[in-house]
Design a protein around this motif. Sequence first.
Motif, PDB file in Angstrom:
ATOM      1  N   GLU A   1     -51.337 -13.274  -9.714  1.00 23.10           N
ATOM      2  CA  GLU A   1     -50.290 -13.611  -9.351  1.00 23.10           C
ATOM      3  C   GLU A   1     -48.975 -12.449  -9.478  1.00 23.10           C
ATOM      4  OE1 GLU A   1     -47.161 -16.495 -12.426  1.00 23.10           O
ATOM      5  OE2 GLU A   1     -48.837 -16.529 -12.427  1.00 23.10           O
ATOM      6  N   ILE A   2     -49.311 -11.465 -11.074  1.00 20.95           N
ATOM      7  CA  ILE A   2     -49.395 -10.947 -11.667  1.00 20.95           C
ATOM      8  C   ILE A   2     -49.184  -9.282 -10.703  1.00 20.95           C
ATOM      9  CG2 ILE A   2     -49.457  -8.545 -13.572  1.00 20.95           C
ATOM     10  CD1 ILE A   2     -50.767 -10.495 -15.036  1.00 20.95           C
ATOM     11  N   ALA A   3     -49.659  -9.433  -9.560  1.00 15.13           N
ATOM     12  CA  ALA A   3     -49.609  -8.060  -8.742  1.00 15.13           C
ATOM     13  C   ALA A   3     -48.702  -8.609  -7.923  1.00 15.13           C
ATOM     14  CB  ALA A   3     -51.303  -8.078  -8.044  1.00 15.13           C
ATOM     15  N   ALA A   4     -48.539 -10.085  -7.364  1.00  8.45           N
ATOM     16  CA  ALA A   4     -47.511  -9.885  -6.910  1.00  8.45           C
ATOM     17  C   ALA A   4     -46.682  -9.452  -7.269  1.00  8.45           C
ATOM     18  CB  ALA A   4     -47.752 -12.161  -6.341  1.00  8.45           C
ATOM     19  N   GLY A   5     -46.062  -9.834  -8.641  1.00 11.91           N
ATOM     20  CA  GLY A   5     -44.721  -9.819  -9.511  1.00 11.91           C
ATOM     21  C   GLY A   5     -44.585  -8.486  -9.121  1.00 11.91           C
TER      22      GLY A   5
ATOM     23  N   GLU B   1     -42.917  -3.854 -17.133  1.00 15.04           N
ATOM     24  CA  GLU B   1     -43.569  -5.515 -17.900  1.00 15.04           C
ATOM     25  C   GLU B   1     -44.977  -5.913 -17.582  1.00 15.04           C
ATOM     26  OE1 GLU B   1     -44.308  -8.077 -21.014  1.00 15.04           O
ATOM     27  OE2 GLU B   1     -43.452  -6.336 -21.031  1.00 15.04           O
ATOM     28  N   LEU B   2     -44.097  -5.880 -16.552  1.00 13.09           N
ATOM     29  CA  LEU B   2     -45.958  -6.829 -15.545  1.00 13.09           C
ATOM     30  C   LEU B   2     -46.845  -5.590 -15.332  1.00 13.09           C
ATOM     31  CD1 LEU B   2     -43.920  -7.914 -12.658  1.00 13.09           C
ATOM     32  CD2 LEU B   2     -45.219  -9.328 -13.588  1.00 13.09           C
ATOM     33  N   ASN B   3     -46.392  -4.382 -15.415  1.00 15.79           N
ATOM     34  CA  ASN B   3     -47.821  -2.829 -15.643  1.00 15.79           C
ATOM     35  C   ASN B   3     -48.453  -3.181 -17.059  1.00 15.79           C
ATOM     36  OD1 ASN B   3     -48.937  -1.584 -16.084  1.00 15.79           O
ATOM     37  ND2 ASN B   3     -47.480   0.265 -15.608  1.00 15.79           N
ATOM     38  N   ARG B   4     -47.912  -3.233 -18.023  1.00  9.06           N
ATOM     39  CA  ARG B   4     -48.206  -3.832 -19.493  1.00  9.06           C
ATOM     40  C   ARG B   4     -48.904  -5.236 -19.470  1.00  9.06           C
ATOM     41  NH1 ARG B   4     -47.966  -7.528 -23.359  1.00  9.06           N
ATOM     42  NH2 ARG B   4     -46.461  -8.371 -22.557  1.00  9.06           N
ATOM     43  N   ARG B   5     -48.419  -6.035 -19.224  1.00  9.95           N
ATOM     44  CA  ARG B   5     -49.187  -7.499 -18.401  1.00  9.95           C
ATOM     45  C   ARG B   5     -50.880  -7.652 -18.007  1.00  9.95           C
ATOM     46  NH1 ARG B   5     -45.514 -11.541 -15.997  1.00  9.95           N
ATOM     47  NH2 ARG B   5     -47.116 -12.863 -15.972  1.00  9.95           N
ATOM     48  N   LEU B   6     -50.991  -6.637 -16.645  1.00  9.23           N
ATOM     49  CA  LEU B   6     -51.852  -6.412 -15.743  1.00  9.23           C
ATOM     50  C   LEU B   6     -52.757  -5.686 -16.898  1.00  9.23           C
ATOM     51  CD1 LEU B   6     -52.918  -6.477 -13.044  1.00  9.23           C
ATOM     52  CD2 LEU B   6     -52.276  -4.527 -12.305  1.00  9.23           C
ATOM     53  N   HIS B   7     -52.464  -4.830 -17.636  1.00  9.51           N
ATOM     54  CA  HIS B   7     -53.337  -4.062 -18.259  1.00  9.51           C
ATOM     55  C   HIS B   7     -54.058  -5.174 -19.490  1.00  9.51           C
ATOM     56  CE1 HIS B   7     -54.005  -0.035 -16.104  1.00  9.51           C
ATOM     57  NE2 HIS B   7     -52.642  -0.428 -15.893  1.00  9.51           N
ATOM     58  N   ALA B   8     -53.053  -5.716 -20.179  1.00 10.24           N
ATOM     59  CA  ALA B   8     -53.463  -6.607 -20.869  1.00 10.24           C
ATOM     60  C   ALA B   8     -54.397  -7.757 -20.712  1.00 10.24           C
ATOM     61  CB  ALA B   8     -51.897  -6.913 -21.733  1.00 10.24           C
ATOM     62  N   ALA B   9     -54.533  -8.093 -19.671  1.00  5.63           N
ATOM     63  CA  ALA B   9     -54.651  -8.809 -18.972  1.00  5.63           C
ATOM     64  C   ALA B   9     -56.624  -8.743 -18.552  1.00  5.63           C
ATOM     65  CB  ALA B   9     -54.149  -9.806 -17.126  1.00  5.63           C
TER      66      ALA B   9
END
Length: 220
Positions: free
Chosen positions: A112-116, A131-139
Amino acid sequence: MSAVTSTAGTAEDVVDLVRTAIHQGEFAPNQRLVEADLSVWFGASRAAVRTALLQLTAEGLVERVQNRGARVRAVSLEEAIEICEVRMVVEGLCAAKAAQRASEDDLDGLREIAAGMRHAVEAGDVFAYSELNRRLHAAVRTVAGQHVAAGVLERLRGQNVRHQFRLALLPGRASVSLPQHLEIVDAICARDPERAEAAMRAHLASVIDTLPQVGSSPVH
């Protein structure tokens, strides 16, 4: 509400607010942090502010200067590169562990993050992409379940956040890093730890190669 006009109370509250203000650029590198001013801005006691500044000094976000008090610590380009070199090793480990430990729900979240991220690049929305970059690394860190590594990486991210933000605003950078992030997600979803680690390390090597452009960029 701006971080510097929020109401705090305890030292922990002040730590969170000052940390956020530094991360968001409301407090600039080398800016003095005067206890009396922070006490008024945050509605906290001088003792709470003093304790908070000591904790932030230990985190590497603040430094104490003899006879001048506290100020936001500036991270040089050389130190930013060293931070990324450490991240390359530790985040590579996390990517490998994530590939081994991810549940199907975890994988759906990464997809889902990758699609975003794809959509943000197509829309030219660099702030959403950042922001999605940050979320992906955090995930990836969360899925890995490596709590010690996560703590180390969170501290390093805090010290390097200004360089990361400037990097995200470089023209064309998102288009370069998007396929790198997609490869990380694909490798984790394939449950291939070696490929996931290699993909993460390759991505951060690219960050290191690009950081000198951030140092010479007029982006603020």
